[in-house]
Design an enzyme around this catalytic site. Structure first.
Site, PDB file in Angstrom:
ATOM      1  N   GLY A 174       1.039  -1.216   0.093  1.00  0.00           N
ATOM      2  CA  GLY A 174       0.010   0.103   0.012  1.00  0.00           C
ATOM      3  C   GLY A 174       0.768   1.052  -0.100  1.00  0.00           C
ATOM      4  CE1 TYR A 175      -1.779   6.150  -1.649  1.00  0.00           C
ATOM      5  CE2 TYR A 175      -3.255   5.041  -0.248  1.00  0.00           C
ATOM      6  CZ  TYR A 175      -3.028   5.599  -1.521  1.00  0.00           C
ATOM      7  OH  TYR A 175      -3.954   5.912  -2.430  1.00  0.00           O
ATOM      8  CG  ASN A 194       0.108  -6.428  -1.856  1.00  0.00           C
ATOM      9  OD1 ASN A 194      -0.103  -5.670  -0.924  1.00  0.00           O
ATOM     10  ND2 ASN A 194      -0.548  -5.910  -2.697  1.00  0.00           N
ATOM     11  CE  LYS A 195      -5.219 -10.229   1.775  1.00  0.00           C
ATOM     12  NZ  LYS A 195      -6.295  -9.860   2.570  1.00  0.00           N
ATOM     13  CB  VAL A 200       0.951 -11.864   5.683  1.00  0.00           C
ATOM     14  CG1 VAL A 200       1.953 -12.134   7.177  1.00  0.00           C
ATOM     15  CG2 VAL A 200       1.752 -11.118   4.729  1.00  0.00           C
ATOM     16  CD  GLU A 227     -12.617  11.612   0.227  1.00  0.00           C
ATOM     17  OE1 GLU A 227     -12.204  10.676   0.333  1.00  0.00           O
ATOM     18  OE2 GLU A 227     -11.975  12.674  -0.317  1.00  0.00           O
ATOM     19  CB  ALA A 240      -2.836   7.947   1.966  1.00  0.00           C
ATOM     20  CD  GLN A 241      -0.709  14.931   4.943  1.00  0.00           C
ATOM     21  OE1 GLN A 241      -0.140  15.901   5.270  1.00  0.00           O
ATOM     22  NE2 GLN A 241      -2.184  14.871   4.978  1.00  0.00           N
ATOM     23  CE  LYS A 252      -9.428  13.437  -2.343  1.00  0.00           C
ATOM     24  NZ  LYS A 252      -8.476  12.842  -1.391  1.00  0.00           N
TER      25      LYS A 252
HETATM   26  P1  FAD Z   1      -2.777   0.312   2.883  1.00  0.00           P
HETATM   27  O1  FAD Z   1      -2.660   1.285   1.618  1.00  0.00           O
HETATM   28  O2  FAD Z   1      -4.343  -0.456   3.139  1.00  0.00           O
HETATM   29  O3  FAD Z   1      -2.075  -0.822   2.107  1.00  0.00           O
HETATM   30  C1  FAD Z   1      -1.797  -2.202   2.830  1.00  0.00           C
HETATM   31  C2  FAD Z   1      -1.539  -3.141   1.604  1.00  0.00           C
HETATM   32  O4  FAD Z   1      -1.511  -4.345   2.350  1.00  0.00           O
HETATM   33  C3  FAD Z   1      -2.414  -3.676   0.564  1.00  0.00           C
HETATM   34  O5  FAD Z   1      -1.880  -3.567  -0.662  1.00  0.00           O
HETATM   35  C4  FAD Z   1      -3.008  -4.814   0.931  1.00  0.00           C
HETATM   36  O6  FAD Z   1      -3.568  -5.631  -0.235  1.00  0.00           O
HETATM   37  C5  FAD Z   1      -2.121  -5.662   1.544  1.00  0.00           C
HETATM   38  N1  FAD Z   1      -2.368  -6.828   2.505  1.00  0.00           N
HETATM   39  C6  FAD Z   1      -3.339  -6.538   3.457  1.00  0.00           C
HETATM   40  N2  FAD Z   1      -3.499  -7.682   4.281  1.00  0.00           N
HETATM   41  C7  FAD Z   1      -2.421  -8.403   3.485  1.00  0.00           C
HETATM   42  C8  FAD Z   1      -1.914  -9.834   3.995  1.00  0.00           C
HETATM   43  N3  FAD Z   1      -2.577 -10.595   4.754  1.00  0.00           N
HETATM   44  N4  FAD Z   1      -1.118 -10.214   3.231  1.00  0.00           N
HETATM   45  C9  FAD Z   1      -0.345  -9.666   2.213  1.00  0.00           C
HETATM   46  N5  FAD Z   1      -0.868  -8.528   1.836  1.00  0.00           N
HETATM   47  C10 FAD Z   1      -1.689  -7.869   2.404  1.00  0.00           C
HETATM   48  N6  FAD Z   1      -5.848   9.255   3.456  1.00  0.00           N
HETATM   49  C11 FAD Z   1      -5.506  10.408   3.076  1.00  0.00           C
HETATM   50  O7  FAD Z   1      -4.405  10.758   3.557  1.00  0.00           O
HETATM   51  N7  FAD Z   1      -5.995  11.113   2.126  1.00  0.00           N
HETATM   52  C12 FAD Z   1      -7.205  10.952   1.633  1.00  0.00           C
HETATM   53  O8  FAD Z   1      -8.023  11.614   0.711  1.00  0.00           O
HETATM   54  C13 FAD Z   1      -7.734   9.533   2.069  1.00  0.00           C
HETATM   55  N8  FAD Z   1      -8.942   8.989   1.503  1.00  0.00           N
HETATM   56  C14 FAD Z   1      -9.453   7.930   1.807  1.00  0.00           C
HETATM   57  C15 FAD Z   1     -10.734   7.193   0.957  1.00  0.00           C
HETATM   58  C16 FAD Z   1     -10.955   6.324   1.428  1.00  0.00           C
HETATM   59  C17 FAD Z   1     -12.242   5.633   0.862  1.00  0.00           C
HETATM   60  C18 FAD Z   1     -10.443   5.228   2.371  1.00  0.00           C
HETATM   61  C19 FAD Z   1     -10.887   3.859   2.652  1.00  0.00           C
HETATM   62  C20 FAD Z   1      -9.306   5.725   3.058  1.00  0.00           C
HETATM   63  C21 FAD Z   1      -8.588   6.963   2.821  1.00  0.00           C
HETATM   64  N9  FAD Z   1      -7.426   7.481   3.471  1.00  0.00           N
HETATM   65  C22 FAD Z   1      -7.117   8.780   3.085  1.00  0.00           C
HETATM   66  C23 FAD Z   1      -6.962   6.752   4.362  1.00  0.00           C
HETATM   67  C24 FAD Z   1      -5.737   5.900   3.594  1.00  0.00           C
HETATM   68  O9  FAD Z   1      -6.167   5.371   2.499  1.00  0.00           O
HETATM   69  C25 FAD Z   1      -4.944   4.932   4.595  1.00  0.00           C
HETATM   70  O10 FAD Z   1      -4.496   5.687   5.584  1.00  0.00           O
HETATM   71  C26 FAD Z   1      -3.952   4.166   3.804  1.00  0.00           C
HETATM   72  O11 FAD Z   1      -4.318   3.562   2.560  1.00  0.00           O
HETATM   73  C27 FAD Z   1      -3.011   3.145   4.762  1.00  0.00           C
HETATM   74  O12 FAD Z   1      -1.706   3.022   4.141  1.00  0.00           O
HETATM   75  P2  FAD Z   1      -1.108   1.645   4.224  1.00  0.00           P
HETATM   76  O13 FAD Z   1       0.197   1.746   3.657  1.00  0.00           O
HETATM   77  O14 FAD Z   1      -0.820   1.662   5.844  1.00  0.00           O
HETATM   78  O15 FAD Z   1      -2.054   0.606   3.998  1.00  0.00           O
HETATM   79  P1  NAD Z   2     -13.560   8.100  10.998  1.00  0.00           P
HETATM   80  O1  NAD Z   2     -13.140   7.232  12.317  1.00  0.00           O
HETATM   81  O2  NAD Z   2     -13.017   9.482  10.703  1.00  0.00           O
HETATM   82  O3  NAD Z   2     -15.202   8.184  10.966  1.00  0.00           O
HETATM   83  C1  NAD Z   2     -15.978   7.267  11.495  1.00  0.00           C
HETATM   84  C2  NAD Z   2     -17.527   7.950  11.551  1.00  0.00           C
HETATM   85  O4  NAD Z   2     -18.555   7.124  12.056  1.00  0.00           O
HETATM   86  C3  NAD Z   2     -17.127   9.093  12.956  1.00  0.00           C
HETATM   87  O5  NAD Z   2     -17.845  10.232  12.593  1.00  0.00           O
HETATM   88  C4  NAD Z   2     -18.160   8.118  14.007  1.00  0.00           C
HETATM   89  O6  NAD Z   2     -18.935   9.220  14.856  1.00  0.00           O
HETATM   90  C5  NAD Z   2     -18.967   7.443  13.280  1.00  0.00           C
HETATM   91  N1  NAD Z   2     -19.630   6.178  13.887  1.00  0.00           N
HETATM   92  C6  NAD Z   2     -18.763   5.477  14.468  1.00  0.00           C
HETATM   93  N2  NAD Z   2     -19.624   4.375  15.110  1.00  0.00           N
HETATM   94  C7  NAD Z   2     -20.917   4.437  14.615  1.00  0.00           C
HETATM   95  C8  NAD Z   2     -22.234   3.938  14.668  1.00  0.00           C
HETATM   96  N3  NAD Z   2     -22.485   2.633  15.199  1.00  0.00           N
HETATM   97  N4  NAD Z   2     -23.301   4.614  14.154  1.00  0.00           N
HETATM   98  C9  NAD Z   2     -23.134   5.670  13.257  1.00  0.00           C
HETATM   99  N5  NAD Z   2     -21.902   6.478  13.312  1.00  0.00           N
HETATM  100  C10 NAD Z   2     -21.139   5.744  13.938  1.00  0.00           C
HETATM  101  O7  NAD Z   2     -13.243   7.016   9.731  1.00  0.00           O
HETATM  102  P2  NAD Z   2     -13.268   7.019   8.284  1.00  0.00           P
HETATM  103  O8  NAD Z   2     -14.225   8.138   7.707  1.00  0.00           O
HETATM  104  O9  NAD Z   2     -13.441   5.582   7.780  1.00  0.00           O
HETATM  105  O10 NAD Z   2     -11.663   7.439   8.053  1.00  0.00           O
HETATM  106  C11 NAD Z   2     -10.941   6.777   8.254  1.00  0.00           C
HETATM  107  C12 NAD Z   2      -9.406   7.194   8.366  1.00  0.00           C
HETATM  108  O11 NAD Z   2      -9.121   7.621   6.834  1.00  0.00           O
HETATM  109  C13 NAD Z   2      -9.263   8.575   8.964  1.00  0.00           C
HETATM  110  O12 NAD Z   2      -8.201   8.734   9.487  1.00  0.00           O
HETATM  111  C14 NAD Z   2      -9.678   9.633   7.943  1.00  0.00           C
HETATM  112  O13 NAD Z   2      -9.108  10.722   8.181  1.00  0.00           O
HETATM  113  C15 NAD Z   2      -9.045   9.220   6.622  1.00  0.00           C
HETATM  114  N6  NAD Z   2      -9.396   9.484   5.426  1.00  0.00           N
HETATM  115  C16 NAD Z   2      -9.078  10.580   5.101  1.00  0.00           C
HETATM  116  C17 NAD Z   2      -9.826  11.080   3.951  1.00  0.00           C
HETATM  117  C18 NAD Z   2      -9.210  12.577   3.226  1.00  0.00           C
HETATM  118  O14 NAD Z   2      -8.278  13.144   3.992  1.00  0.00           O
HETATM  119  N7  NAD Z   2      -9.866  12.838   2.154  1.00  0.00           N
HETATM  120  C19 NAD Z   2     -10.837  10.538   3.132  1.00  0.00           C
HETATM  121  C20 NAD Z   2     -11.356   9.384   3.760  1.00  0.00           C
HETATM  122  C21 NAD Z   2     -10.644   8.912   4.887  1.00  0.00           C
END
Ligand code: FAD
Ligand code: NAD
Length: 406
Positions: free
Chosen positions: A12-13, A37-38, A81, A170, A316-317, A379
């Protein structure tokens, strides 16, 4: 002298950035680098809400790992893993084992369901390419089915999004755009469709800038989203959910519940290492305090923000910034000599969230609030920057977002 084995878990990131940085810092004779990676691809987890709504195709949000790694320096293993044995310095995979001298745990996040009954079985999650694609296909199917039944089922057109954090908001931004298109495609009156957000706190995105929260909420309400604030989702069934507000329960019928209410670290971490809130509270060098040859980064690591006294949110940041420090420290250790290990300091570049492809909101450059078209361009710049950092100009031009006018 034997070359040390560096094993990186997760592409991942965090894991992929560590790998590409390490392959630049180390020569072929310095270490054996293995990335596990998976899948054979990396997905942009930050774009998954778009895949899950169907506003971009799954292939737009992923690219082949082999396209960004140097095969002469990095051995890529596609496998899952299953456990980490720190005593014996081994990683157990579904299809074998790997010995390591240095390990990087970057296995990312999974949905936190807080033991809520029925969620795991009945709700859709935006967790990876496959779960996101399934959600998009599921919604398409119910729109297609609706007009093909004599007795119309409203629950086919009720979509519930649990959680009004960044992911939930989002996703709603993408979904509202997509639903307009689906209604045209399947001859459905837009007013028939209910999109309901259930958020436990009194406001969506609790703790975020109130003016921007209001902007997001007004925008989504104008696009037809119903907000149920201060309402906890209590149970999820195949045909609906139960929510609770001020002690009163309400059932809402729906064949689509999306759970976007929080994440936790990959549960393998808790099974293999000492954790706090499911994550490893790492040292300033990003090491596991109990195993100094194990580095933990991204959503699996816990780092306290000294200003707020709370952990930094998993993003991810921060994962990519941690990866740079992790790669530097690993290269320094492996090369020996007198190099200094770096301590991780988070450099917050801001937060921008999308509301579909042409609208967004956020805070950048310290405290500058942006919204609308400007924020949506920002964005896309952020999304492109991450591709550039991982795969260079070629990857950014191939996969980047350049449609700033539409
Ligand atoms: P990941 O990116 O989750 O990567 C983990 C990797 O490990 C994946 O490739 C997965 O396939 C692999 N893996 C998992 N389990 C196994 C296993 N058992 N064996 C082998 N491989 C495995 N953050 C921001 O900063 N800005 C944003 O705009 C933002 N938007 C988001 C939008 C959404 C919809 C979501 C869900 C999250 C968002 N986030 C954002 C949060 C961000 O995506 C995560 O914090 C970030 O992906 C974490 O990076 P990581 O490298 O820890 O893990
Ligand atoms: P989050 O923890 O930020 O938000 C979860 C929300 O669900 C909270 O507002 C909480 O009050 C609510 N909630 C929890 N349990 C509930 C329940 N039983 N019923 C109703 N509401 C409930 O989680 P996320 O939105 O999945 O984000 C995960 C991480 O990814 C965060 O760190 C976030 O900052 C990051 N992220 C960042 C971006 C971006 O920067 N653009 C976008 C997506 C995610």
């Amino acid at each position: 002298m034997k070359k040390p084995n560096i094993v990186i878990l997760g592409a991942g990131y965090g894991g992929l950035t560590t790998t590409v940085k390490l392959q630049k810092k180390l020569g072929v004779n310095d270490a054996n680098i293995t990335l596990v990676n998976k899948h054979d691809y990396h997905y942009e987890a930050t774009w998954l809400h778009e895949v899950a709504a169907g506003t971009i195709a799954p292939d737009r949000a992923r690219f082949a790992i082999k396209d960004v790694i140097d095969g002469s320096k990095v051995n890529f293993v596609q496998d899952t893993v299953t456990s980490i044995d720190v005593e014996n310095k081994k990683v157990v995979l579904e299809d074998g084992e790997l010995d390591y001298d240095y390990l990087v745990v970057a296995l990312g996040f999974e949905a936190a369901t807080f033991g809520i009954p029925g969620l795991l079985e009945n709700a859709f999650m935006i967790g990876n390419i496959n779960s996101s694609r399934m959600l998009r296909e599921h919604i398409d199917y119910h729109f297609a089915k609706y007009n093909n039944e004599i007795e119309k089922k409203q629950e086919r057109l009720n979509i519930i999004v649990g959680g009004g954090g960044f992911t939930g908001i989002e996703y709603l931004g993408e979904l509202t755009n997509r639903v307009t298109k689906l209604c045209e495609e399947y001859d459905i009156d837009r007013n028939q469709v209910r999109i309901i957000n259930v958020e436990g706190a009194p406001s969506i995105m609790p703790g975020f800038d109130p003016q921007l929260v209001e902007y997001a909420m007004n925008t989504l309400e104008e696009r037809g989203v119903e907000f149920k604030l201060g309402s906890m989702l209590k149970e999820c069934r195949p045909d609906g959910i139960t929510i609770e507000k001020d002690g009163e329960q309400e059932d809402i019928p729906s064949l689509t519940t999306v759970w976007a209410a929080g994440v936790r670290a990959n549960s393998l971490v808790e099974k293999s290492l000492e954790t706090n809130r499911g994550k490893v509270e790492v040292t300033p060098e990003l090491r596991d305090p109990a195993n100094e040859n194990v580095f933990v980064i991204g959503d699996c690591a816990l780092i306290m923000d000294k200003e707020t006294g709370r952990p930094y949110p998993p993003t991810a940041q921060i994962a990519m910034q941690e990866a740079e420090v992790c790669a530097h420290n690993l290269a320094t250790i492996v090369k020996g000599g007198s190099g200094e290990l770096e301590h991780f300091e988070f450099n917050n570049l801001g937060t921008v969230a999308s509301l579909g492809h042409s609208d967004a909101f956020g805070v950048v450059f310290g405290n500058k609030k942006i919204f609308g078209w400007t924020a949506s361009v920002m964005k896309k710049v952020i999304d492109n920057r991450s591709l550039l950092k991982i795969g260079g100009l070629g990857l950014m031009l191939k996969k980047g977002k350049f449609n700033i006018f539409g």
